[in-house]
Structure formats: C-alpha cells, structure tokens
Design an enzyme around this catalytic site. Sequence first.
Site, PDB file in Angstrom:
ATOM      1  CD  GLU A 185      -2.957  -0.745   2.280  1.00  0.00           C
ATOM      2  OE1 GLU A 185      -2.677  -0.561   3.485  1.00  0.00           O
ATOM      3  OE2 GLU A 185      -4.079  -0.827   2.169  1.00  0.00           O
ATOM      4  CD  GLU A 254      -4.377  -6.374   1.956  1.00  0.00           C
ATOM      5  OE1 GLU A 254      -5.487  -5.688   2.826  1.00  0.00           O
ATOM      6  OE2 GLU A 254      -3.237  -6.290   2.239  1.00  0.00           O
TER       7      GLU A 254
HETATM    8  C1  GAL Z   1      -4.802  -3.225   4.399  1.00  0.00           C
HETATM    9  C2  GAL Z   1      -3.668  -3.599   4.689  1.00  0.00           C
HETATM   10  C3  GAL Z   1      -3.544  -4.936   5.533  1.00  0.00           C
HETATM   11  C4  GAL Z   1      -4.366  -4.664   6.723  1.00  0.00           C
HETATM   12  C5  GAL Z   1      -5.806  -4.416   6.108  1.00  0.00           C
HETATM   13  C6  GAL Z   1      -6.936  -4.094   7.171  1.00  0.00           C
HETATM   14  O1  GAL Z   1      -4.995  -1.864   3.886  1.00  0.00           O
HETATM   15  O2  GAL Z   1      -2.714  -3.764   3.566  1.00  0.00           O
HETATM   16  O3  GAL Z   1      -2.077  -5.236   5.968  1.00  0.00           O
HETATM   17  O4  GAL Z   1      -4.090  -3.716   7.576  1.00  0.00           O
HETATM   18  O5  GAL Z   1      -5.693  -3.119   5.575  1.00  0.00           O
HETATM   19  O6  GAL Z   1      -7.130  -5.260   7.873  1.00  0.00           O
END
Ligand code: GAL
Length: 703
Positions: A185, A254
């Site tokens: 990110e 994700e």
């Molecule tokens: C994302 C990040 C993850 C985790 C997630 C929230 O933005 O890349 O590592 O923090 O948010 O659970």
Amino acid sequence: MENTCRVPKWVLVFCMVGFLCSGFIQCGVTYDKKAIVINGQRRILISGSIHYPRSTPDMWEDLISKAKDGGLDVIETYVFWNVHEPTEGNYNFEGRYDLVRFMKTIQKAGLYANLRIGPYVCAEWNFGGFPVWLKYVPGISFRTDNEPFKMHMERFTKKIVNLMKSENLFENQGGPIILSQIENEYGPQVKELGAPAYKYMTWAANMAVETDTGVPWVMCKEEDAPDPVINSCNGFYCDAFTPNRPYKPTLWTEAWSGWFTEFGGPIYQRPVQDLAFAVARFIQKGGSYFNYYMYHGGTNFGRSAGGPFLTTSYDYDAPLDEYGLIRQPKYGHLKELHRAIKLSERALVSADPTVTSLGSLQQAHVFSSETGDCAAFLANYDPKSAARVMFNNMHYNLPPWSISILPDCRNAVFNTAKVGVQTSQMEMQPSNAEIFSWETFNEDLSSLDDSSAFSAPGLLEQVNVTRDTTDYLWYTTSINVGSSESFLHGGKLPTLIVHSTGHALHIFVNGQLSGSAFGTRENRRITYNGDVNLRAGANTIALLSVAVGLPTSYTTRHFETWNTGILGPVALHGLDQGKWDLSWAKWTYQVGLKGEAMNLVSPTGISAVEWMQGSLIAQKQQPLTWHKAYFNAPDGDEPLALDMSSMGKGQVWINGQSLGRYWTAFASGNCNGCSYSGTFRPPKCQLGCGQPTQRWYASYGWL
Ligand code: GAL
C-alpha cells in the site's frame, strides 16, 4: 500466449506429455493481460490469507487442507520481519515463525503460495512488521529514499528470497511460490510525498525484480508500480480497478472478508452474500486472481497485536474462525462460488467479457471463446429490489444486490445472494479442566529504585527507553510538601494533571493506586486529572505508562516517529504556591515490571518469589498482581479458550507461552445488526455492544 495448445502439431506432442518447457511453451510463472500464467496456462486463482505466526504449527496442515477443500488454489501470507530478526543480525525461524515449514505444508497440500515479503506489512501487527531496533539505526527514515532504510530492507528481502531459494520453494524450482510482494500500500505515500517516495518505490520494485525469483512481483495498492511489477487492488470491492498497463492481469490481493477489532470496539462482520457478490463482480469484469484477507485470521499471540489497542483475537469474521473451525455459511457459500467460477474458468481466461444491459440496474457479462466455451454472469446492482431478466431467451430471477453465474451461458449454478448452506453457531462449553489452586504475587511498589532504574531530568519517550521489550515503563519522582499547606488542614486536595501520548496510565501516590486513564485507538492521547492524597514531607509519585501495541498505520507517514508514554506536562495544582510543574523534575525510570524481570511466567522462573495462597475471587484485587494456577489439561482435542471476563487488563500465559494481551473493555457503539451503507462500502454489521470486546482467549497449542 493465448492458448498453449494452439501451436503447430509437433509442439502439441509436448503439450500432451505434460507441458515440457520449450521455446514455445513457457515454463515457470509469467503473466499476460488476462491472468497469471503457470507453465504456459492462464489460471483463475482463488487465494486466501493465512498468517503463519497467528496459529500454531500443529494447526497449519489442517487450516491449509480446509482451505483446499474450500476451493482455494493459493495461500497468501505476509512475512513478519520483527519476529524473524528480533535483534539486528539474529534470526529466528523456529516454531510459529518457521516460514519454510509453512511453505512446505502448502506445497504438500498441492497449493500455491503468494509470499508477501513487504517487509512493511501493516497487517494490524506490532509496528507494521518492522523490528523496533530498526528505528534506532542512525540516520534512518522508514519507507522513503533513505540509504540506511533501503540497505536494511534489501538485506532482509534478500535473506527471505535466498532462504526460499535454498529450499527450492519458488515455482520454477518445483516449489509452491508463484507470486511475491514487495512493499505494501505505498500508493498513498507516493501521492502525498512526491518525488522521494516515487524514487524509493521504483528502487524497491527494481531491487525485488533483481533478486531473480522466477515469479512475478506484485505491489498491492501502488498504481505507479513499474514494469514488470504488477499493481494489485485491495478493499471491500475491487470491480472498479484496472492495472496500470494493458498487458498486466487484474489481481485483487486483499478482498476483506470481515474486519479487525480493537479493545472497546464492536465485532465487525461481513455478510457472505456481499463478499460473494464483490468477488463475482470482480471476476465478471475480467479479474483473474482474488485473495480473501483473511481466510483464517487467527490470534495475535504475545505482544504481536499492533496498535494501539488492537485485540488479541484476529478472528476477522474469516471463513475459518480464530480456532480454525469452519464458519458457516461463510465457508460453504464461498466454496460454492469457487466451484461456479472454476466451471467457468476456460471461458474466463480465453475471452474478454461482452457487457449488455438487461435493465436499468441489471447487466450480463458474457465470456465466449473461439473454442466454444461460454460463461455468463447476470448482475442485479439494485440493493433493494429483485429483478426478473431475460437472457438468451430465458428468464432469470435475480435477488437484490446479487450475481448469478452461468458456466455454460444457460444454467445458473450459483447466485451470490442465495445461501443454501446452514448457519453454524459456535458455542463455548465448559471444559473439565480442574484448577487446583490460585496463588498471587503483588508487584512490590515500594522499592522502585533498584539497580536497573536510572534517573534523568524531564520526561522521556517510552519506546526510546523500553525499546518495546515490555509494555510497561515506570516514571517516578519525589516531592516535598511543607506541613503548613492548607490542604493538610482541611482544605481542598491538590489535583494531579498528567498528559500522556498514550496508551494507558496508572497513577500511584505513596504506593497506593490513585487513578487510571486509558486512550482509544482513535485517540491514544490521555489526560489524567484527579485529586491526590499527599502528606507532609516526602511523597512519591509513580506513573506507570502502559503501551498497548505500536502503530501499524499506513495512513500516517512515518508512523515510526509517533510517541508513546508520558511526555507531559505533568503538574500539581491547588497547592498554596499554585501550580507545581513536575515536567522537568528529576524522574526515575524503570523498564518493565518486577515479575517480568524475574521471568515469573516461565516454568523455571515461577518459583523465584513467594506466592500467596488463596482463592482468586476471595482476594481483594490489588493493582499489579500476578495470578497463577495449576490445572489438568482437559480431555479431547477440541480447541480451547480461556474465559477472561472476570479479569481487568494484562497478559496471560500458559506453560510459559503468552496467549496475548487481555482487557475486559466493553464494546461501545451502535450495534444495530447489519445496515446498507452505500455502493462502495459493505453492509455495516456491528455486534457485541455492551459486552467485553474479547472475552475468550485462544489457548490451543500450549498444553
Ligand atoms: C490493508 C493492509 C493490511 C491490513 C488491512 C486491514 O490496507 O494492507 O495489511 O492492515 O488493511 O485489515
């Protein structure tokens, strides 16, 4: 390469004998605009995050096999730098940190791996995965064009890559790893910081590519990712995402399956209907890799929870719950979704979708290949109303906010909103563990200045002193009060005001607890304001500052510079002389609690002190008390949890292993079940208001 078998006849022979590599059929892992290509074949890849230190090695095989049964092809994990290199140059890859064993367990199950090296990971993990010693490298500045940082980042990245190579774990070596990630990110930082950030990001990408792993590198949420690195998406929905070059595939690294919790906050859930809808919507737009973050969330053991104030449980409302049990209907409904996607795979990888309108808020996405494969996705974006649509001369009923998948362009085998799987309800049952005795040991508050204490004028930042070896730092000072002070003769008591940058605070005056204050994740700063009982002559004011996890945040640049602890001002008000500022007084510092120094929690250190017998309930709860009990391990091999609801705040160990921080903080907020919250947000589901955010502490693996 469009289709490995549309090649001259003599190459076809090679195809049939199992993709032997040649100049025509590419071996290893590559990509094109449609998909990740493994040994010459485009793949729709279904992935799930399981973080190895968030469970015990005994659980890995079972978790991974359940993931496979749930229809996953890939396991995604971050690499957690701070557990692997706790002090500079000293590595740990044992037990829960045995990354090689985790990768080999994935391989044994016949799944692939996406290794997200970071080494910045965020992940609600202490300090975003960075070792705290890194902050103290001279001249360092994290995640920017800074030589000391880049040197250490490169060194650690190469350490991991070389470890994986030495164990033949990359796909072209016969191993499971098909993708790797560098940074995490970073996009928002480039936007905010401009040129130096861009330079660092480009350096990071090139450094990663030069490690020559034979598999593509990914940057999650970094739209500037330079070739050949693939930029990928994260979020609740990613159907609006397109990669930064037309020749890169559309990856969603994700897909948030739920959300994390903080002490004092509610439990979040994401309905599986909405998650399945988001995934189907991503695939119908041409996405070819998606990863549930998390598929199994697990537990933040020890002091690994990031902060401040993130809970020990990292359950995340994932398809496998914290204990590794199947959560229904989430797990089963997604499994059916995966089956429908896999039935459509050939069409999905061979064609771009043709989109037609089926109504004002309804669409068809049709993938039809030259070889005759056809798959269709019928979508109803209306969040409130069902729709009856006509597609290829047939009628289909689409519930609100849903997508039907037709792997043959005729039969709807799956609809994201129609859940056929039964709901499971987990219930904690009392175990037959027999607890023998409760014994206690009170921290001695009277003799703080022992050999490890030191004094300094003024207030020091906590992590600079503790280096995060403990949550606790004592700040102690002494004041002399004249016997003529009017408060000693019936006047109003003086007030102590303490400003702390976080995260929690206990005030002791002459060895007695005088008050406490706690921050929150949103506002970690605290101000304590309370009357203090002083006496004529010497008085000791001891402030115990408690850290509850170091920040992980990507939203604030240079989170490594955030302060923790009491930075003042600290002042007494209401004395005859007026305000007495103690901020620049002589303060004595002691790192950690006595019980920590004596390692009371270890099977060997436990007998270092005299424990007091007595029932836990019967004893008057002293502040700063150690409690211990012996018990017989309960029968069976069901997951076990400890009910901590009768306790306050602290840390709990079994057989020397820390289950994590506990805190009986009650969840505040508005728990109205699930409500629709807009097209780009999932329905908001909050539970548990008025109850402790976390009552149960996972105890598997430690008996
Ligand atoms: C994302 C990040 C993850 C985790 C997630 C929230 O933005 O890349 O590592 O923090 O948010 O659970």
